[in-house]
Write an enzyme that holds these catalytic residues in place. Structure first.
Site, short mmCIF file in Angstrom:
data_model
loop_
_atom_site.label_atom_id
_atom_site.label_comp_id
_atom_site.label_asym_id
_atom_site.label_seq_id
_atom_site.Cartn_x
_atom_site.Cartn_y
_atom_site.Cartn_z
N LYS A 93 0.86 -1.20 0.00
CA LYS A 93 0.00 0.00 0.00
C LYS A 93 0.89 1.25 0.00
CE LYS A 93 -3.97 2.00 2.47
NZ LYS A 93 -4.81 1.90 3.68
N SER A 130 -9.97 -0.04 6.81
CA SER A 130 -9.34 0.06 5.48
C SER A 130 -8.64 -1.20 5.00
CB SER A 130 -8.33 1.22 5.47
OG SER A 130 -9.01 2.44 5.46
N SER A 159 -9.78 2.26 2.62
CA SER A 159 -8.87 2.95 1.74
C SER A 159 -7.94 2.02 0.95
CB SER A 159 -8.00 3.93 2.54
OG SER A 159 -7.17 3.24 3.44
#
Lengths: 498, 98
Positions: free
Chosen positions: A77, A176, A152
């Site tokens: 990420k 997330s 997210s």
């Protein structure tokens, strides 16, 4: 090859059946083939990944003892710093920034010889539930490209479902990791707060942020969990205690005599029919595996969402003050005679997106003199009440369970202009972050009304992360024998997919 | 119902060091009426007898021995600087003219 689990890939690497270079190249080829449509990646480090893979192959050839996941590729990420590799957090304000240091998670990945393929898309600074808030455009859900992959960490979850990577790193401040896992039919784990170091994780809400593993199976998540977890002197909130034995738990999958508490408040009205049905079926399977299902009540969870949207913006309004255009990142309006203040104002106007600005302003308000007690102070009290609810529930049950999210993946654009509707996605995941406990989401099937994946959430007490892996593995095994193949084997093929 | 006027939002944006267009200020002020109503629910249960939790871990100050360890080189530290001069970050004027 790319459709195997990470542990299957690791076994083939160990036996010499495949090389890490070939495995890495196969994933890079898949990224080339499908990522124009999926857009899971913001940056693909082709050369770096292949060089890392070649070095690992050489080590293996020389007879060096390697870690369990050595040579297996991973998607990172874009909120984690990796030395020399662009790290944007999905924001324009960090476009082109190449951090001069590795986060502890990245250092641990490298130490374990896990190959880092590239950086994945995300809502800007991890603020969002759909990845639509990325300054670089949305990620598309591989199950249906017109739908959101969650957020997210939508890029990390989508990369798993699109077979672009067998492992990924996510971060979870209010859901997330777990919500993207739920809507993409993958596995995502938020470890106990402090279980994985936050050093080099660009901070959103420091008392809630936690990095964790994303994978396609519970065992793969456990292997990655053990690779990245552990005490880190560079993070003062890192827990100085042994990492829970999550791999052993995932391998045993034993739930006999375990008490599983169904949280009454995290179900019912507002939860889609197919979501409720898959949840009930999963409970039956766990009962058949020998667990005792009990009901627990957490009356203060209904205030969790409100408290979260005060605490997280308050902390972010402070954390994001570091983006001041002085030492790194974007700088706008630096013309002769311009003041530092005007440069900051202009840079932050251009560099931050809509949702980030909304939360910074909300946090600035909640912390301001005269409103502090009514908003931030009250939210902190709710946090105490939620923790007390968990403590009481864990006196009755060993783990708690609920659907991960109220609905399956919605259409891109559907909720983009309604912040409150968007925030409701996280209603079942947020309490976990408030109390700092562990949470996992794993696939429990697809909803009959839309054919889209549904997630099952397991919550375990502080530093008892092994319990959620036991339950997750038991449910995964029961579902696998019911279906005959993993859920992701039923995903529609992407154009060009290998 | 709590509401924030356009001017209230402008003041907050100033404190947060974010330049905002008039259109953005008005839009945010409208959104905040709805958002503040939703988050104000925390006040329903936040009675005086409930202690506040700022952090999930019961942390005290964490100390380590004060030993010299390698750190970033000046070149690495400056590698992301928007502007630099004489091995330092070059920044716009911070103090006003005398």
């Amino acid at each position: 090859m790319i459709r195997n689990s990470a542990s299957e890939m690791a076994a083939k690497l160990a036996s010499g059946e495949i090389t890490s270079v070939a495995l890495t190249q196969a994933h890079l080829d898949q990224i080339s083939a499908v990522d124009t449509d999926v857009h899971a990646f913001l940056h693909v480090d082709t050369q770096g990944a292949l060089a890392q893979a070649a070095a690992i192959d050489a080590k293996r050839k020389s007879g060096e003892k390697l870690s369990p996941l050595a040579g297996v590729p991973l998607a990172l990420k874009d909120v984690m710093t990796q030395k020399g590799i662009p790290t944007t957090c999905g924001s324009k304000i960090l476009e082109g920034w190449r951090p001069p240091y590795d986060s502890t998670v990245v250092a641990n990945l490298k130490k374990n010889d896990i190959v880092i393929l590239g950086k994945t898309n995300m809502d800007e600074f991890a603020m969002g539930s759909s990845t639509e808030n990325s300054a670089y455009g949305p990620t598309h859900n591989p199950w249906d490209l017109t739908r959101i992959p969650g957020g997210s960490g939508g890029g990390s979850a989508a990369s798993l479902a699109a077979f672009e990577a067998p492992l990924a790193i996510g971060t979870d401040t209010g859901g997330s990791i777990r919500q993207p896992a739920a809507v993409t039919g993958t596995v995502g784990v938020k470890p106990t707060y402090g279980g994985v170091s936050r050093y080099g994780l660009v901070a959103f809400s420091s008392s809630l942020d936690q990095a964790g593993p994303c994978a396609r199976t519970v065992l793969d998540a456990a292997l990655l969990h053990e690779a990245i977890a552990g005490h880190d002197p560079k993070d003062s909130t890192s827990i100085n205690a042994p990492v829970p034995a999550v791999v052993a738990a995932a391998k045993s999958g034993n739930v006999k005599g375990m008490k599983i508490g169904v949280v009454k408040e995290l179900n019912g009205d507002g939860y889609q029919k197919g979501v409720r049905n898959r949840f009930e079926e999963s409970l039956e399977l766990l009962a058949a595996a020998g667990a005792e299902i009990v009901e627990v009540s957490a009356p203060n969870f209904e205030y969790a969402l409100a408290a979260y949207y005060l605490i997280a913006p308050s902390e972010c309004s402070s954390n994001l003050a570091r983006f001041d255009a002085m030492r790194y990142g974007l700088r706008v309006g630096d013309i002769d005679g311009a003041s530092a203040e005007s440069v900051m104002n202009l840079t932050r106007e251009v560099g931050f997106g809509r949702e980030v600005k909304r939360r910074i302003i909300l946090g600035t308000y909640a912390l301001s003199s005269g409103y502090y007690d009514a908003y931030y102070g009250s939210a902190q009290k709710v946090r105490t009440l939620i923790t007390q609810d968990f403590n009481k529930a864990f006196e009755i049950a060993d783990v708690l369970v609920s659907p991960t999210c109220p609905t399956t993946a919605f259409k891109i654009g559907e909720k983009a202009n309604d912040p409150l509707a968007m925030y409701l996605n996280d209603i079942a995941t947020i309490p976990v972050n408030m109390a700092g406990i562990g949470g996992m989401s794993l696939p429990s099937g697809v909803a009959e009304e839309d054919g889209l994946p549904v997630g099952f959430q397991i919550m375990s007490p502080v530093m008892k992360d092994d319990r959620m892996y036991s339950v997750g593995a038991a449910l995964e095994a029961a579902l696998l024998s019911k279906w005959g193949a993993p859920l992701l084997s039923t995903i529609p093929a992407l154009a060009g997919s290998k | 119902m709590t509401s924030l006027s356009r001017d209230d939002v402008a003041k907050l944006a100033g404190l947060a060091r974010i330049e905002m267009s008039d259109e953005e200020l008005v839009a945010l002020s409208n959104e905040f009426t709805v958002i503040l109503d939703a988050v104000a629910r925390v006040q329903e249960v936040a009675s005086a007898d409930v202690a506040a939790t700022s952090h999930p871990l019961p942390l005290r100050n964490v100390f380590r021995p004060d030993v010299v360890i390698p750190s970033l080189s000046p070149a690495d530290a400056l590698s992301g600087a928007p502007a630099q001069e004489e091995q330092r970050f070059r920044v716009p004027q911070i103090l006003g003219e005398e």
